[in-house]
Motif scaffolding. Structure first.
Motif, PDB file in Angstrom:
ATOM      1  N   ILE A  46      34.922  31.051  38.285  1.00 53.41           N
ATOM      2  CA  ILE A  46      35.883  31.755  39.126  1.00 53.41           C
ATOM      3  C   ILE A  46      36.164  30.900  40.352  1.00 53.41           C
ATOM      4  CG2 ILE A  46      36.285  33.813  40.513  1.00 53.41           C
ATOM      5  CD1 ILE A  46      34.420  35.295  38.526  1.00 53.41           C
ATOM      6  N   GLU A  47      37.427  30.584  40.559  1.00 52.49           N
ATOM      7  CA  GLU A  47      37.875  29.830  41.736  1.00 52.49           C
ATOM      8  C   GLU A  47      38.577  30.807  42.673  1.00 52.49           C
ATOM      9  OE1 GLU A  47      37.388  26.610  42.434  1.00 52.49           O
ATOM     10  OE2 GLU A  47      36.293  26.293  40.565  1.00 52.49           O
ATOM     11  N   PRO A  48      37.883  31.306  43.687  1.00 51.74           N
ATOM     12  CA  PRO A  48      38.505  32.298  44.561  1.00 51.74           C
ATOM     13  C   PRO A  48      39.672  31.702  45.346  1.00 51.74           C
ATOM     14  CG  PRO A  48      36.261  31.819  45.272  1.00 51.74           C
ATOM     15  CD  PRO A  48      36.523  30.996  44.076  1.00 51.74           C
ATOM     16  N   PRO A  49      40.735  32.483  45.522  1.00 50.80           N
ATOM     17  CA  PRO A  49      41.862  31.991  46.311  1.00 50.80           C
ATOM     18  C   PRO A  49      41.491  31.869  47.792  1.00 50.80           C
ATOM     19  CG  PRO A  49      42.224  34.276  45.686  1.00 50.80           C
ATOM     20  CD  PRO A  49      40.963  33.821  44.995  1.00 50.80           C
ATOM     21  N   GLY A  73      40.718  40.179  35.641  1.00 51.91           N
ATOM     22  CA  GLY A  73      39.920  40.749  34.555  1.00 51.91           C
ATOM     23  C   GLY A  73      38.470  40.301  34.532  1.00 51.91           C
ATOM     24  N   GLU A  74      37.919  40.070  35.707  1.00 53.63           N
ATOM     25  CA  GLU A  74      36.506  39.671  35.825  1.00 53.63           C
ATOM     26  C   GLU A  74      35.741  40.772  36.560  1.00 53.63           C
ATOM     27  OE1 GLU A  74      34.800  37.066  34.743  1.00 53.63           O
ATOM     28  OE2 GLU A  74      36.483  35.968  33.880  1.00 53.63           O
ATOM     29  N   PRO A  75      34.424  40.854  36.347  1.00 58.51           N
ATOM     30  CA  PRO A  75      33.624  41.836  37.082  1.00 58.51           C
ATOM     31  C   PRO A  75      33.671  41.559  38.593  1.00 58.51           C
ATOM     32  CG  PRO A  75      32.382  40.944  35.231  1.00 58.51           C
ATOM     33  CD  PRO A  75      33.628  40.127  35.364  1.00 58.51           C
ATOM     34  N   VAL A 113      33.119  38.002  41.091  1.00 57.54           N
ATOM     35  CA  VAL A 113      34.114  37.486  42.033  1.00 57.54           C
ATOM     36  C   VAL A 113      33.506  37.425  43.425  1.00 57.54           C
ATOM     37  CG1 VAL A 113      36.356  37.897  43.112  1.00 57.54           C
ATOM     38  CG2 VAL A 113      36.077  38.261  40.649  1.00 57.54           C
ATOM     39  N   GLU A 114      32.817  38.483  43.826  1.00 56.50           N
ATOM     40  CA  GLU A 114      32.181  38.498  45.146  1.00 56.50           C
ATOM     41  C   GLU A 114      31.186  37.347  45.287  1.00 56.50           C
ATOM     42  OE1 GLU A 114      29.785  41.494  48.151  1.00 56.50           O
ATOM     43  OE2 GLU A 114      29.951  42.050  46.049  1.00 56.50           O
ATOM     44  N   ALA A 115      30.388  37.107  44.264  1.00 56.03           N
ATOM     45  CA  ALA A 115      29.420  36.015  44.314  1.00 56.03           C
ATOM     46  C   ALA A 115      30.126  34.665  44.431  1.00 56.03           C
ATOM     47  CB  ALA A 115      28.530  36.046  43.076  1.00 56.03           C
ATOM     48  N   ALA A 116      31.230  34.488  43.723  1.00 56.16           N
ATOM     49  CA  ALA A 116      31.981  33.230  43.790  1.00 56.16           C
ATOM     50  C   ALA A 116      32.564  33.017  45.184  1.00 56.16           C
ATOM     51  CB  ALA A 116      33.089  33.225  42.739  1.00 56.16           C
ATOM     52  N   VAL A 117      33.051  34.083  45.799  1.00 51.19           N
ATOM     53  CA  VAL A 117      33.612  33.987  47.145  1.00 51.19           C
ATOM     54  C   VAL A 117      32.512  33.608  48.132  1.00 51.19           C
ATOM     55  CG1 VAL A 117      34.673  35.290  49.039  1.00 51.19           C
ATOM     56  CG2 VAL A 117      35.529  35.570  46.707  1.00 51.19           C
ATOM     57  N   LYS A 118      31.395  34.301  48.082  1.00 52.84           N
ATOM     58  CA  LYS A 118      30.298  34.019  49.009  1.00 52.84           C
ATOM     59  C   LYS A 118      29.758  32.605  48.810  1.00 52.84           C
ATOM     60  CE  LYS A 118      29.033  38.707  50.035  1.00 52.84           C
ATOM     61  NZ  LYS A 118      28.018  39.748  50.014  1.00 52.84           N
ATOM     62  N   LYS A 119      29.659  32.160  47.566  1.00 55.30           N
ATOM     63  CA  LYS A 119      29.201  30.798  47.308  1.00 55.30           C
ATOM     64  C   LYS A 119      30.178  29.785  47.884  1.00 55.30           C
ATOM     65  CE  LYS A 119      27.914  27.524  43.795  1.00 55.30           C
ATOM     66  NZ  LYS A 119      28.039  27.114  42.415  1.00 55.30           N
ATOM     67  N   ALA A 120      31.474  30.022  47.697  1.00 49.32           N
ATOM     68  CA  ALA A 120      32.488  29.092  48.210  1.00 49.32           C
ATOM     69  C   ALA A 120      32.428  28.984  49.729  1.00 49.32           C
ATOM     70  CB  ALA A 120      33.886  29.533  47.762  1.00 49.32           C
TER      71      ALA A 120
END
Length: 75
Positions: free
Chosen positions: A3-6, A54-56, A60-67
């Motif tokens: 997941i690549e968060p915007p 269409g992702e859990p 998405v939250e984990a990807a944002v926090k990691k980014a």
């Protein structure tokens, strides 16, 4: 699929993290209110984006926090 968060989600999370740091520095009613507002904005935006792609939501939250908190080094 990674997941690549915007950038909008990344900026919202940065604002929430900054508001959280303000609470740590000065735990006033105003700083708590600001943090709650920023955190709510992040949660709403993450939920909307997760639904859109269409992702859990938690992934998405984990990807944002990691980014935001553990960014990949520049190439």
């Amino acid at each position: 699929m990674a997941i690549e968060p915007p950038s909008e989600l990344i900026e919202l999370q940065r604002a929430s993290d900054a508001a959280h740091e303000a609470v740590r520095q000065n735990p006033s009613d105003e700083s708590w209110a600001a943090w709650r507002e920023r955190a709510g904005e992040v949660q709403s935006a993450v939920t909307a984006y997760a639904t859109e792609i269409g992702e859990p939501r938690n992934k998405v939250e984990a990807a944002v926090k990691k980014a935001v908190r553990h960014p990949e080094p520049e190439a």
